[in-house]
Design a protein around this motif. Structure first.
Motif, PDB file in Angstrom:
ATOM      1  N   ILE A   1      46.007  50.450  59.210  1.00 59.46           N
ATOM      2  CA  ILE A   1      46.603  50.887  57.943  1.00 59.46           C
ATOM      3  C   ILE A   1      48.118  51.031  58.039  1.00 59.46           C
ATOM      4  N   HIS A   2      48.628  51.410  59.198  1.00 56.39           N
ATOM      5  CA  HIS A   2      50.076  51.590  59.344  1.00 56.39           C
ATOM      6  C   HIS A   2      50.820  50.267  59.203  1.00 56.39           C
ATOM      7  N   GLU A   3      50.247  49.197  59.748  1.00 57.60           N
ATOM      8  CA  GLU A   3      50.878  47.886  59.601  1.00 57.60           C
ATOM      9  C   GLU A   3      50.689  47.347  58.182  1.00 57.60           C
ATOM     10  N   ILE A   4      49.539  47.589  57.594  1.00 54.74           N
ATOM     11  CA  ILE A   4      49.294  47.152  56.210  1.00 54.74           C
ATOM     12  C   ILE A   4      50.347  47.749  55.278  1.00 54.74           C
ATOM     13  N   LEU A   5      50.689  49.016  55.491  1.00 54.21           N
ATOM     14  CA  LEU A   5      51.677  49.686  54.641  1.00 54.21           C
ATOM     15  C   LEU A   5      53.062  49.051  54.743  1.00 54.21           C
ATOM     16  N   LYS A   6      53.321  48.310  55.798  1.00 53.24           N
ATOM     17  CA  LYS A   6      54.589  47.582  55.922  1.00 53.24           C
ATOM     18  C   LYS A   6      54.609  46.333  55.053  1.00 53.24           C
ATOM     19  N   TYR A   7      53.429  45.835  54.679  1.00 56.23           N
ATOM     20  CA  TYR A   7      53.327  44.595  53.906  1.00 56.23           C
ATOM     21  C   TYR A   7      53.040  44.826  52.426  1.00 56.23           C
ATOM     22  N   LEU A   8      52.348  45.896  52.099  1.00 63.29           N
ATOM     23  CA  LEU A   8      51.993  46.151  50.693  1.00 63.29           C
ATOM     24  C   LEU A   8      52.752  47.362  50.163  1.00 63.29           C
ATOM     25  N   PRO A   9      53.264  47.274  48.935  1.00 67.57           N
ATOM     26  CA  PRO A   9      53.933  48.430  48.334  1.00 67.57           C
ATOM     27  C   PRO A   9      52.942  49.437  47.746  1.00 67.57           C
ATOM     28  N   HIS A  10      51.668  49.077  47.638  1.00 65.74           N
ATOM     29  CA  HIS A  10      50.649  49.934  47.046  1.00 65.74           C
ATOM     30  C   HIS A  10      50.437  51.188  47.888  1.00 65.74           C
ATOM     31  N   ARG A  11      50.128  52.270  47.213  1.00 72.32           N
ATOM     32  CA  ARG A  11      49.815  53.536  47.860  1.00 72.32           C
ATOM     33  C   ARG A  11      48.648  54.170  47.117  1.00 72.32           C
ATOM     34  N   TYR A  12      48.124  55.279  47.647  1.00 71.67           N
ATOM     35  CA  TYR A  12      47.008  55.964  46.999  1.00 71.67           C
ATOM     36  C   TYR A  12      47.362  56.253  45.537  1.00 71.67           C
ATOM     37  N   PRO A  13      46.451  56.041  44.624  1.00 77.93           N
ATOM     38  CA  PRO A  13      45.056  55.638  44.792  1.00 77.93           C
ATOM     39  C   PRO A  13      44.837  54.130  44.632  1.00 77.93           C
ATOM     40  N   PHE A  14      45.896  53.332  44.738  1.00 75.08           N
ATOM     41  CA  PHE A  14      45.755  51.910  44.431  1.00 75.08           C
ATOM     42  C   PHE A  14      45.812  50.991  45.637  1.00 75.08           C
ATOM     43  N   LEU A  15      45.942  51.515  46.832  1.00 78.49           N
ATOM     44  CA  LEU A  15      45.878  50.686  48.027  1.00 78.49           C
ATOM     45  C   LEU A  15      44.411  50.425  48.326  1.00 78.49           C
ATOM     46  N   LEU A  16      44.007  49.160  48.304  1.00 78.81           N
ATOM     47  CA  LEU A  16      42.592  48.808  48.390  1.00 78.81           C
ATOM     48  C   LEU A  16      42.238  47.983  49.624  1.00 78.81           C
ATOM     49  N   VAL A  17      43.098  47.979  50.624  1.00 76.48           N
ATOM     50  CA  VAL A  17      42.814  47.315  51.898  1.00 76.48           C
ATOM     51  C   VAL A  17      42.956  48.365  52.999  1.00 76.48           C
ATOM     52  N   ASP A  18      41.882  48.557  53.768  1.00 78.27           N
ATOM     53  CA  ASP A  18      41.902  49.556  54.835  1.00 78.27           C
ATOM     54  C   ASP A  18      42.223  48.958  56.203  1.00 78.27           C
ATOM     55  N   ARG A  19      41.868  47.714  56.412  1.00 73.50           N
ATOM     56  CA  ARG A  19      42.072  47.074  57.718  1.00 73.50           C
ATOM     57  C   ARG A  19      42.069  45.562  57.530  1.00 73.50           C
ATOM     58  N   VAL A  20      42.867  44.877  58.340  1.00 76.45           N
ATOM     59  CA  VAL A  20      42.817  43.417  58.407  1.00 76.45           C
ATOM     60  C   VAL A  20      42.114  43.071  59.707  1.00 76.45           C
ATOM     61  N   VAL A  21      41.000  42.363  59.581  1.00 80.32           N
ATOM     62  CA  VAL A  21      40.182  41.991  60.728  1.00 80.32           C
ATOM     63  C   VAL A  21      40.757  40.756  61.409  1.00 80.32           C
ATOM     64  N   SER A  22      41.178  39.781  60.603  1.00 77.38           N
ATOM     65  CA  SER A  22      41.805  38.567  61.146  1.00 77.38           C
ATOM     66  C   SER A  22      42.739  37.992  60.095  1.00 77.38           C
ATOM     67  N   CYS A  23      43.785  37.349  60.567  1.00 80.51           N
ATOM     68  CA  CYS A  23      44.742  36.718  59.662  1.00 80.51           C
ATOM     69  C   CYS A  23      45.389  35.550  60.399  1.00 80.51           C
ATOM     70  N   GLU A  24      45.175  34.352  59.894  1.00 82.72           N
ATOM     71  CA  GLU A  24      45.822  33.171  60.437  1.00 82.72           C
ATOM     72  C   GLU A  24      46.853  32.710  59.413  1.00 82.72           C
ATOM     73  N   ALA A  25      48.127  32.954  59.728  1.00 81.51           N
ATOM     74  CA  ALA A  25      49.213  32.607  58.806  1.00 81.51           C
ATOM     75  C   ALA A  25      49.062  31.153  58.355  1.00 81.51           C
ATOM     76  N   GLY A  26      49.251  30.959  57.047  1.00 82.53           N
ATOM     77  CA  GLY A  26      49.155  29.631  56.475  1.00 82.53           C
ATOM     78  C   GLY A  26      47.749  29.170  56.192  1.00 82.53           C
ATOM     79  N   LYS A  27      46.753  30.001  56.549  1.00 80.60           N
ATOM     80  CA  LYS A  27      45.365  29.573  56.388  1.00 80.60           C
ATOM     81  C   LYS A  27      44.492  30.596  55.655  1.00 80.60           C
ATOM     82  N   ASP A  28      44.104  31.690  56.357  1.00 83.09           N
ATOM     83  CA  ASP A  28      43.162  32.620  55.733  1.00 83.09           C
ATOM     84  C   ASP A  28      43.281  34.028  56.307  1.00 83.09           C
TER      85      ASP A  28
END
Length: 145
Positions: free
Chosen positions: A3-30
């Motif tokens: 969540i700490h890294e997600i907060l660096k990428y998304l401006p959303h905060r409670y109650p509108f932040l709807l991503v708790d964790r990124v399991v995998s991320c391949e830049a340019g793909k998925d």
């Protein structure tokens, strides 16, 4: 990403932040991310009091937030005060399974293309391996001014 890294990428905060964790991320793909759905979500009080169901528009928003992280990782940017990531279109949205408290929503987005600053994704939300919602999303980054 936690969540700490997600907060660096998304401006959303409670109650509108709807991503708790990124399991995998391949830049340019998925990306594969997750949202833990709890009875404490503020929308459950009214949607619906005796049969809580996560609103479909919030499932689509969660998918868009995951897609935003993917795009920002792809172009190597973090969120800033000068720009926001906006929806420009949603095609073929389908809701196939209600999402309820206790569910873990798995958010998957794949980049289909990027043209003139408009990103298009195939997006799918799953619960227990079953599709809860799917859509094609189009988003862009724009200055706040």
């Amino acid at each position: 990403m936690d969540i700490h890294e997600i907060l660096k990428y998304l401006p959303h905060r409670y109650p509108f932040l709807l991503v708790d964790r990124v399991v995998s991320c391949e830049a340019g793909k998925d990306i594969t991310a997750l949202k833990n759905v709890t009875i404490n979500e503020p929308f459950f009080g009214g949607h619906f009091p005796h049969h809580p169901v996560m609103p479909g528009v919030l499932i689509i928003e969660a998918l868009a937030q995951a897609a935003a992280i993917l795009t920002l990782k792809t172009v190597n940017l973090q969120t800033d005060d000068d720009s926001l990531y906006y929806f420009v279109g949603i095609d073929g949205a389908r809701f196939k399974k209600p999402v309820q408290p206790g569910d873990q929503l798995i958010l998957k987005a794949t980049i289909l293309r990027e043209r003139i600053g408009i990103w298009k994704y195939s997006a799918r939300a799953e619960v227990d391996g079953r599709v809860a919602a799917e859509a094609e999303l189009m988003c862009t980054m724009r200055s706040k001014q």
